[in-house]
Write an enzyme that holds these catalytic residues in place. Sequence first.
Site, PDB file in Angstrom:
ATOM      1  N   GLU A 210       0.887  -1.175   0.000  1.00  0.00           N
ATOM      2  CA  GLU A 210       0.000   0.000   0.000  1.00  0.00           C
ATOM      3  C   GLU A 210       0.918   1.215   0.000  1.00  0.00           C
ATOM      4  OE1 GLU A 210      -3.391   0.129   0.056  1.00  0.00           O
ATOM      5  OE2 GLU A 210      -3.702  -2.019   0.080  1.00  0.00           O
ATOM      6  N   CYS A 244      -2.259   9.574   2.764  1.00  0.00           N
ATOM      7  CA  CYS A 244      -1.880   8.949   1.490  1.00  0.00           C
ATOM      8  C   CYS A 244      -2.848   9.291   0.368  1.00  0.00           C
ATOM      9  CB  CYS A 244      -1.777   7.446   1.661  1.00  0.00           C
ATOM     10  SG  CYS A 244      -3.300   6.699   2.241  1.00  0.00           S
TER      11      CYS A 244
HETATM   12  P1  NAD Z   1       8.291   4.672   5.063  1.00  0.00           P
HETATM   13  O1  NAD Z   1       8.279   3.908   3.808  1.00  0.00           O
HETATM   14  O2  NAD Z   1       9.461   5.515   5.376  1.00  0.00           O
HETATM   15  O3  NAD Z   1       8.100   3.700   6.334  1.00  0.00           O
HETATM   16  C1  NAD Z   1       7.055   2.779   6.442  1.00  0.00           C
HETATM   17  C2  NAD Z   1       7.506   1.619   7.326  1.00  0.00           C
HETATM   18  O4  NAD Z   1       8.630   0.979   6.739  1.00  0.00           O
HETATM   19  C3  NAD Z   1       7.908   2.030   8.736  1.00  0.00           C
HETATM   20  O5  NAD Z   1       7.406   1.094   9.664  1.00  0.00           O
HETATM   21  C4  NAD Z   1       9.405   1.969   8.686  1.00  0.00           C
HETATM   22  O6  NAD Z   1       9.970   1.633   9.948  1.00  0.00           O
HETATM   23  C5  NAD Z   1       9.676   0.892   7.672  1.00  0.00           C
HETATM   24  N1  NAD Z   1      10.938   1.082   6.949  1.00  0.00           N
HETATM   25  C6  NAD Z   1      11.558   2.247   6.665  1.00  0.00           C
HETATM   26  N2  NAD Z   1      12.671   2.034   5.965  1.00  0.00           N
HETATM   27  C7  NAD Z   1      12.775   0.704   5.796  1.00  0.00           C
HETATM   28  C8  NAD Z   1      13.725  -0.137   5.124  1.00  0.00           C
HETATM   29  N3  NAD Z   1      14.801   0.356   4.504  1.00  0.00           N
HETATM   30  N4  NAD Z   1      13.500  -1.456   5.122  1.00  0.00           N
HETATM   31  C9  NAD Z   1      12.416  -1.966   5.718  1.00  0.00           C
HETATM   32  N5  NAD Z   1      11.498  -1.222   6.363  1.00  0.00           N
HETATM   33  C10 NAD Z   1      11.677   0.095   6.411  1.00  0.00           C
HETATM   34  O7  NAD Z   1       6.948   5.502   4.975  1.00  0.00           O
HETATM   35  P2  NAD Z   1       6.474   6.641   5.910  1.00  0.00           P
HETATM   36  O8  NAD Z   1       7.322   7.840   5.685  1.00  0.00           O
HETATM   37  O9  NAD Z   1       6.338   6.113   7.291  1.00  0.00           O
HETATM   38  O10 NAD Z   1       5.001   6.914   5.304  1.00  0.00           O
HETATM   39  C11 NAD Z   1       4.745   7.810   4.278  1.00  0.00           C
HETATM   40  C12 NAD Z   1       4.471   7.120   2.955  1.00  0.00           C
HETATM   41  O11 NAD Z   1       3.487   6.113   3.119  1.00  0.00           O
HETATM   42  C13 NAD Z   1       3.881   8.077   1.926  1.00  0.00           C
HETATM   43  O12 NAD Z   1       4.493   7.813   0.682  1.00  0.00           O
HETATM   44  C14 NAD Z   1       2.408   7.717   1.878  1.00  0.00           C
HETATM   45  O13 NAD Z   1       1.762   8.004   0.673  1.00  0.00           O
HETATM   46  C15 NAD Z   1       2.476   6.247   2.129  1.00  0.00           C
HETATM   47  N6  NAD Z   1       1.207   5.791   2.670  1.00  0.00           N
HETATM   48  C16 NAD Z   1       0.430   4.968   1.937  1.00  0.00           C
HETATM   49  C17 NAD Z   1      -0.789   4.541   2.440  1.00  0.00           C
HETATM   50  C18 NAD Z   1      -1.689   3.615   1.667  1.00  0.00           C
HETATM   51  O14 NAD Z   1      -2.643   3.137   2.268  1.00  0.00           O
HETATM   52  N7  NAD Z   1      -1.454   3.355   0.408  1.00  0.00           N
HETATM   53  C19 NAD Z   1      -1.195   4.965   3.696  1.00  0.00           C
HETATM   54  C20 NAD Z   1      -0.374   5.811   4.422  1.00  0.00           C
HETATM   55  C21 NAD Z   1       0.827   6.206   3.903  1.00  0.00           C
END
Ligand code: NAD
Length: 456
Positions: A210, A244
């Site tokens: 997602e 999002c």
């Molecule tokens: P992110 O990708 O930085 O982090 C998400 C999760 O991944 C966190 O739990 C984090 O600890 C983990 N993570 C971070 N780096 C990682 C790595 N290298 N390897 C494995 N895991 C890792 O995202 P964010 O900044 O927390 O959220 C914002 C993004 O999420 C935006 O792009 C937004 O559009 C998207 N989003 C999508 C939805 C949806 O339902 N489609 C909902 C909310 C947010």
Amino acid sequence: MVDGSLNKMRRYFESGATQSYSFRKRQLEKLKAAILKYEKDLYKALHDDLKKSPEESWVTELGLVLSGIRITVKKLRQWMEAEKVPTNLMNLPSSSYVMKEPMGVVLIIAPWNYPFQLLINPLVGAIAAGNCVVLKASEYAPATDAVMEKMIGETFSDEYILYVQGEGTKVVPELMGRFTFDFIFYTGSTAVGKIIYRMAAEKLIPVTLELGGKSPCVVESDADIKVAARRIGIAKFSAAGQMCVAPDYVLVHESVKEKFIGSLKESLLRFFGDKPESNYNYCRIINEKQFDRLAGYLKDGRVVYGGRTDRSKLFIEPTILDHVSTDAPVMREEIFGPILPVIPFHTMEDARQVIKRNPDPLAFYVYTSGTRKEKEWLSSVPAGGACVNNSGWHLTNHHLPFGGRGFSGIGHYHGKYSFDTFSHKKAVMKTPTWFDPGIKYPPFKGKLKLFKRVIR
Ligand code: NAD
């Protein structure tokens, strides 16, 4: 330590303890009771992390999850039932059905923007489908993370649901490297989504991703401008744009641009007042890193509303940008904050060319009163989901699948779609022994004509 816990989970799953209807239902009820018990703590934590009000937290976090639990409990028995399907001529008199099998031990990874809902909503589907679950919340919403850790630890045994904390860059590769999950459900950025997909591919683990993207909003010349401004305004600036499905930018027909900007300004003033930094309804930016990234976009256009910032309070005013180049960073990256570029268009094709620069958005919104225009827009912009004369609310209807396509993700969930996402569909054919025609066995010579009649 984690190795031991994960192996314990595998054994617990294989014991079959999570499979019965009564077990699943009981766990959902326990989850509901735990959420209600921690309601006030969660409000406080969401306020500490994001300055969300209890009202906003109820609508977009707790209430949404609780209503998901309610319909899941109500429908669970029906969803678990095997689905009978017809059997083709060549296999008669066999009967066929689809069994819903739990995936196994699954990993759910969530971001910080709706830190409760985006972790616990998928958990509802995972429990309903009979899985064991490892939960990994975002480290960037630490107050909510701490409450959820306590809530989950107190409610479930860790061989059934294990809550893991820490930095995603360290914890997730460690978990995925040491253990073969049966399914991974990830919500977050497209960049990290690609890393997860790559790690999962090494072990052929199925995933739902997602992700984010730039969700466009089109305002046609025949739209109800006041209503459009109000609905776009709330969807863009609630959670300070860190949603999002927030409209990322607006493409407005040039004939109504000034009227639209005027109406949007009025709405924003009504929603958040002239001091949004201390307004009850207005959230803050999650951290300095995001603040700096967002503040950088303010120079990518002419600020016609808002524009004030305060790094010490992680505050960025709801901001409208005019005269934005489509080559500017604010139009090349997902904004994910309270800055709204408004770009005029002349023809539909001009607007479509802008959208095509960032294909496969998570959501697409069109404001129009014309049915033909509505159809034309909906069929010409591929997107995860869409709203007509609305923005963002499609995700709150659990009868609709929620998810992206291409760059904005793989798979979908909510309501029954969550149950299906966390279930494997096992195809079963049952054949009676009293009929075993010789045609199915060698020698085959001379049977071609008959085969052609039966298999077509
Ligand atoms: P992110 O990708 O930085 O982090 C998400 C999760 O991944 C966190 O739990 C984090 O600890 C983990 N993570 C971070 N780096 C990682 C790595 N290298 N390897 C494995 N895991 C890792 O995202 P964010 O900044 O927390 O959220 C914002 C993004 O999420 C935006 O792009 C937004 O559009 C998207 N989003 C999508 C939805 C949806 O339902 N489609 C909902 C909310 C947010």
